[in-house]
Every structure is written in C-alpha cells, then in structure tokens.
Design an enzyme around this catalytic site. Sequence first.
Site, PDB file in Angstrom:
ATOM      1  N   GLY A  10      21.226 -44.525 -16.644  1.00 17.87           N
ATOM      2  CA  GLY A  10      20.132 -43.567 -16.731  1.00 17.87           C
ATOM      3  C   GLY A  10      18.927 -44.156 -17.438  1.00 17.87           C
ATOM      4  O   GLY A  10      19.006 -45.189 -18.118  1.00 17.87           O
ATOM      5  N   GLN A  11      17.786 -43.486 -17.302  1.00 14.97           N
ATOM      6  CA  GLN A  11      16.533 -43.996 -17.852  1.00 14.97           C
ATOM      7  C   GLN A  11      16.612 -44.202 -19.363  1.00 14.97           C
ATOM      8  O   GLN A  11      16.220 -45.254 -19.883  1.00 14.97           O
ATOM      9  CB  GLN A  11      15.387 -43.032 -17.533  1.00 14.97           C
ATOM     10  CG  GLN A  11      15.101 -42.874 -16.061  1.00 14.97           C
ATOM     11  CD  GLN A  11      13.929 -41.959 -15.806  1.00 14.97           C
ATOM     12  OE1 GLN A  11      12.765 -42.387 -15.834  1.00 14.97           O
ATOM     13  NE2 GLN A  11      14.193 -40.685 -15.577  1.00 14.97           N
ATOM     14  N   ASP A  36      33.798 -40.311 -18.822  1.00 15.34           N
ATOM     15  CA  ASP A  36      33.496 -39.230 -17.888  1.00 15.34           C
ATOM     16  C   ASP A  36      33.479 -37.925 -18.669  1.00 15.34           C
ATOM     17  O   ASP A  36      34.513 -37.497 -19.204  1.00 15.34           O
ATOM     18  CB  ASP A  36      34.569 -39.195 -16.798  1.00 15.34           C
ATOM     19  CG  ASP A  36      34.294 -38.160 -15.721  1.00 15.34           C
ATOM     20  OD1 ASP A  36      33.438 -37.278 -15.951  1.00 15.34           O
ATOM     21  OD2 ASP A  36      34.942 -38.229 -14.669  1.00 15.34           O
ATOM     22  N   ASP A 102      13.408 -28.845 -22.260  1.00 11.70           N
ATOM     23  CA  ASP A 102      12.550 -27.670 -22.368  1.00 11.70           C
ATOM     24  C   ASP A 102      13.038 -26.531 -21.474  1.00 11.70           C
ATOM     25  O   ASP A 102      12.619 -25.383 -21.634  1.00 11.70           O
ATOM     26  CB  ASP A 102      11.111 -28.033 -21.995  1.00 11.70           C
ATOM     27  CG  ASP A 102      10.977 -28.514 -20.553  1.00 11.70           C
ATOM     28  OD1 ASP A 102      11.743 -29.431 -20.173  1.00 11.70           O
ATOM     29  OD2 ASP A 102      10.117 -28.007 -19.820  1.00 11.70           O
ATOM     30  N   TYR A 125      20.702 -25.007 -14.578  1.00 10.57           N
ATOM     31  CA  TYR A 125      20.554 -26.240 -15.355  1.00 10.57           C
ATOM     32  C   TYR A 125      20.202 -25.922 -16.803  1.00 10.57           C
ATOM     33  O   TYR A 125      20.838 -26.424 -17.741  1.00 10.57           O
ATOM     34  CB  TYR A 125      19.485 -27.135 -14.730  1.00 10.57           C
ATOM     35  CG  TYR A 125      19.058 -28.285 -15.605  1.00 10.57           C
ATOM     36  CD1 TYR A 125      19.937 -29.320 -15.900  1.00 10.57           C
ATOM     37  CD2 TYR A 125      17.771 -28.332 -16.165  1.00 10.57           C
ATOM     38  CE1 TYR A 125      19.550 -30.371 -16.718  1.00 10.57           C
ATOM     39  CE2 TYR A 125      17.376 -29.375 -16.972  1.00 10.57           C
ATOM     40  CZ  TYR A 125      18.268 -30.392 -17.246  1.00 10.57           C
ATOM     41  OH  TYR A 125      17.894 -31.424 -18.068  1.00 10.57           O
ATOM     42  N   LYS A 129      22.428 -26.568 -20.275  1.00 17.67           N
ATOM     43  CA  LYS A 129      21.938 -27.384 -21.393  1.00 17.67           C
ATOM     44  C   LYS A 129      21.903 -26.585 -22.684  1.00 17.67           C
ATOM     45  O   LYS A 129      22.211 -27.125 -23.770  1.00 17.67           O
ATOM     46  CB  LYS A 129      20.555 -27.945 -21.067  1.00 17.67           C
ATOM     47  CG  LYS A 129      20.543 -28.978 -19.946  1.00 17.67           C
ATOM     48  CD  LYS A 129      21.343 -30.227 -20.297  1.00 17.67           C
ATOM     49  CE  LYS A 129      20.636 -31.069 -21.346  1.00 17.67           C
ATOM     50  NZ  LYS A 129      21.377 -32.334 -21.630  1.00 17.67           N
ATOM     51  N   TRP A 150      10.194 -33.926 -18.893  1.00 21.68           N
ATOM     52  CA  TRP A 150       9.496 -34.766 -17.928  1.00 21.68           C
ATOM     53  C   TRP A 150       9.733 -36.263 -18.205  1.00 21.68           C
ATOM     54  O   TRP A 150       8.792 -37.059 -18.289  1.00 21.68           O
ATOM     55  CB  TRP A 150       8.002 -34.479 -17.949  1.00 21.68           C
ATOM     56  CG  TRP A 150       7.590 -33.073 -17.627  1.00 21.68           C
ATOM     57  CD1 TRP A 150       8.366 -31.946 -17.610  1.00 21.68           C
ATOM     58  CD2 TRP A 150       6.268 -32.629 -17.293  1.00 21.68           C
ATOM     59  NE1 TRP A 150       7.623 -30.842 -17.294  1.00 21.68           N
ATOM     60  CE2 TRP A 150       6.323 -31.229 -17.092  1.00 21.68           C
ATOM     61  CE3 TRP A 150       5.045 -33.269 -17.166  1.00 21.68           C
ATOM     62  CZ2 TRP A 150       5.203 -30.473 -16.757  1.00 21.68           C
ATOM     63  CZ3 TRP A 150       3.929 -32.517 -16.841  1.00 21.68           C
ATOM     64  CH2 TRP A 150       4.010 -31.139 -16.623  1.00 21.68           C
TER      65      TRP A 150
END
Length: 298
Positions: A10-11, A36, A102, A125, A129, A150
């Site tokens: 991931g980023q 996992d 957010d 989603y 979270k 973002w």
Amino acid sequence: MRVLIAGRTGQLAIELLDRLPRDGHQPVAQEAPELDLTDPASIARAVEAAAPEAIINAAAYTAVDKAESQRDLAFAVNATGAGLLAEAAARRGIPFVHVSTDYVFPGDGGAPYAEDAPTGPIGVYGESKLAGEKAVIAANPRSIVIRTAWVCSPHGHNFIKTMLRVGQERETVSVVADQHGAPTFAADLADAIARILPSLAAAPASDERFGVFHLTGTPHTTWHGFAAAIFEGAAARGLKTPELRAITTADYPTPARRPADGRLDCGRIARVHGIQAADWRASLSRCLDALIGPEKIR
C-alpha cells in the site's frame, strides 16, 4: 525500534519502509497471507515472529463503493482485524498506530472537524473504519488513531495517477467541485508517524500523546481544485492536458455516498506532537517529479 507494519504494498506502507530506517528504526512489513487481518491466527503468528516494539496498521479495506455490497469483509478487515492487531500489541505492552479516515464523519459540519466532533458515517466503509477506531482504543489504551484523507503518492492507485491517465486519454475531464477536503501525501504521513513513534515508546496509557488525532495536507480544496493543480503541474512538465470541467456530486452518482465536507482540523496533532500539516502543493510537485520528471524550463 523494531516496527511491524501491517500492509506492504500500500501507499503508506511503501513510504514507511523508506522513511523509518532514516531514524534508525527496523521496519518489517507484512500483508496477506502472512499477516491477514481476517485471520486471527495469522495475526498472532506475524506479531510473534516480528517481536516488534511498535505496530503500525497501514492495512485496510478501502474499496469505498464495493464496501456497500461487501459489508462483512469491510468490517472483518477494518474493525475486527484492526482490533485484534491492537490487542496483540497490548499483550506485548507496545504502542499501536492505526490509520483511519475522514469518512467517519457525515460531511455536513460546515467547518473542519475536530477530533471530538460527533461522528456519523454515511456509508459502510466509514462505518467499518469508525468501528475499527473503537475496537483499537478498547483493545489497547496505548494506541494513537490518525484520521487522514485523500491519500496519494507515486505508488499504487490514487487520484493523481487516475487524472494523469484520463488526461492523456480524453479531451475533457469532469471532476466534482462540491466535495471539500485536503490531499494527504503518504510520504508526509509516514514522516509524521516516524517522528511520533519515539515519544510513544515510554509514554503511559493515560498520556495525551495517545488517542485520536487528525492529519491531512493543507490548504483545503475540492477534488476539482486538486485536479486543476495536477493538470497544471503536468502541463509544466510537458504533458498534454485536457479541458477540466466542474460538476456536482449529483452529476457523478456512485454506489456509496461521499462526505460533502471532509475537512479535518489538524490543530491537536500540532499542539501535542509538534506535527504541522504539510503543504500538499509542494508534495504534489515532488510526486509529479517522480511520475513525470522535473518542470521544463520555459
């Protein structure tokens, strides 16, 4: 510190693997099947094998639209799995860093949200979270939850890379102009986490350094405003750019609703941890340098 990172491709995980060693940390990143979040046994094995002194959860189910039809999977990863990972950290007596969003807010506040503002997700989603935040804090009082928004970088799939692709494919690109927030670059987020980690090592659970914090880029903008900056930077680097049109959310229906106003107040993390929100425009320039190359001399 030995740091276990949940997530590897991931980023944020990619940027953490680059950033943490600069401060002498020893990161180990794992993802499914080795770690996992839907498999409690794999979580236990991964933590035992890594023997970490801190854990960062950079893994998540982030398919906002698919979450509407994959509720069980979204909650398994973002809520149950996150809580189990925080619990594993608690058993070792080590701090836990969890990244949230957010989307836990409804987006109708009319001003940047503070950490103690009432939550109210408008999609699965965001619900998953928010449930994850609660599970993490309940499982390990020495947790820090960082809400961001973002997220983008030169890696993986994100808005910048999408805009660059469609900008080459189309003469006109339409982007919503009535959803407000702020881009956050994964490198800036990784830098903040790296700076925070040492102060968490010896802090007691009651310390103000734990709890919920907000961190995004600055200044606030819209998706349309962000797209305009991307195309401006792309043009300065010699790429063909399209005509950019502003549309409303109603013009671009999606399975999941998005918060109209996802602006976050980042004052608490500045006050407690000394972390200032990074200017996303400078970070965007560095990202475009990596993806395209430096600006051309005019």
